[in-house]
Write a protein that holds these residues in place. Sequence first.
Motif, short mmCIF file in Angstrom:
data_model
loop_
_atom_site.label_atom_id
_atom_site.label_comp_id
_atom_site.label_asym_id
_atom_site.label_seq_id
_atom_site.Cartn_x
_atom_site.Cartn_y
_atom_site.Cartn_z
N PHE A 262 1.00 -1.10 -0.05
CA PHE A 262 0.16 -0.02 -0.03
C PHE A 262 0.83 1.35 -0.05
CE2 PHE A 262 -2.77 -3.33 1.72
CZ PHE A 262 -4.03 -3.01 1.17
N SER A 327 -2.20 -5.26 -3.58
CA SER A 327 -1.45 -4.66 -2.56
C SER A 327 -1.43 -5.67 -1.42
CB SER A 327 -1.93 -3.35 -2.27
OG SER A 327 -2.25 -2.31 -3.20
N ARG A 396 -4.34 3.22 7.19
CA ARG A 396 -3.13 3.59 6.53
C ARG A 396 -2.65 5.00 7.46
NH1 ARG A 396 -4.43 2.76 0.32
NH2 ARG A 396 -6.22 1.53 0.61
#
Length: 462
Positions: A262, A327, A396
């Motif tokens: 990612f 990913s 994230r």
Amino acid sequence: MFIADLHIHSKFSRACSKDCDIEHLSWWALRKGLTVLGTGDFTHPAWSAELKETLVPAEPGLFRIRPDLEKRLIRDTPPRCAGPVRFLLSVEISTIYRRDDRTRKVHHLLYAPSFEAAGKITESLAKIGNLASDGRPILGLDSRDLLEITLSADPGCYLVPAHVWTPWFAVLGSKSGFDAVRDCYADLADHIFAVETGLSSDPPMNWSCSSLDGYRLVSNSDAHSPPMLGREATVFDTPLDYFAMAAALKTGGGLAGTIEFFPEEGKYHLDGHRKCDTRFDPERTRQLAKTCPVCAKPLTVGVLHRVAELADRPPGFRPPDAAGFTSLVQLPEIISELLATGPKSKKVVGEVGRLVAALGPELTILRDVPLDDLRRAGGSVLSEAIARLRRGEVIRDAGYDGEYGTIRLFKPNELNGAALFSLPNPAAPRPKTTSPAAPPGPPAPPAPPGAPPPPPPPPPPP
């Protein structure tokens, strides 16, 4: 179909693990699920000699580990990870030079189909700089001239610009690069047919720049230690053959896609200053005139910002002939999150080894093993974690200015209490799976005297 990681380093590169030798790299390639590895560093005299000592020719343009070493490798590899490992001669070259009144710092990946071709490149570069000082040598050479040397060595040699968006050392980097790949390689630019996207960008980011449409996108780990192999990689649907792989990069036929970070996990995704603990998205950086509010020095402009500067398409655009991508988060990082301990801790290493012995290589576990098999072998929490990963449902925390980001699969409160079932006790007997019976014993049995044992986790890469 097979997975290749064509940008790695040897033990002769600075800040790299001493375990980056052919035997350890081969063992870890099987553990990860990789079939082809770049050798890295073929211009280094000592590493070149070691490669010639430990490798023998295999399929066209590829090499395999020497038969006596291969026997030890097979013996010491978890049976579910058995398979071929091939090597492809590669090296990363750092060039620093002046062009158009600016200092340019660009990294390049060179590939050769034979030791003879690699030797011709080495001979030419040895006239320019000291190749023995570092496996990734730094040379005062224009990128265009490096490409000419590569092409002159052998018709099968080719060059791929490395991690093209990295701020400090890349063809499109914000600090010392160009605004187009063609500008870097001048009259020889038509010989560039692929670019390495790097850890801090993914294909959709690159698709926003029409200037990259003429290049195939590849991904590699840039591993500085064997356990980092395969964190990014390229998937081929070709014969196991150097020239078939090169043709896939030129035409797209047989290039099946890439395995990616990612991009937020990459250490140059956002803008900022690590020392000042400042991190910004591109819009905030523009408001600050690219100046750090703490120290008043220029911010390190990250990959997301640089891509936006050169983009001429809206987010979400996808070229019609673009290869796919997946990913992922490395399996030890996932187990580390679930067990709330470091990814290199004995607890995590033991659990990952147990799962590999039961289910197969790490990339297979992340991409292909059915969720029911994951649940039986690893518990409901692991099954849920990988289900979320495959759906792209991750949390994230982006990296910046040399600091890796963090990708998590659970909110903190989800792993507290009984919201999900716990992992099984790693010491308990291994559950049955729907695949053929897993072999008994640890994932990598101790090697007898003279054989390399499975390496302990090395220090984190720089």
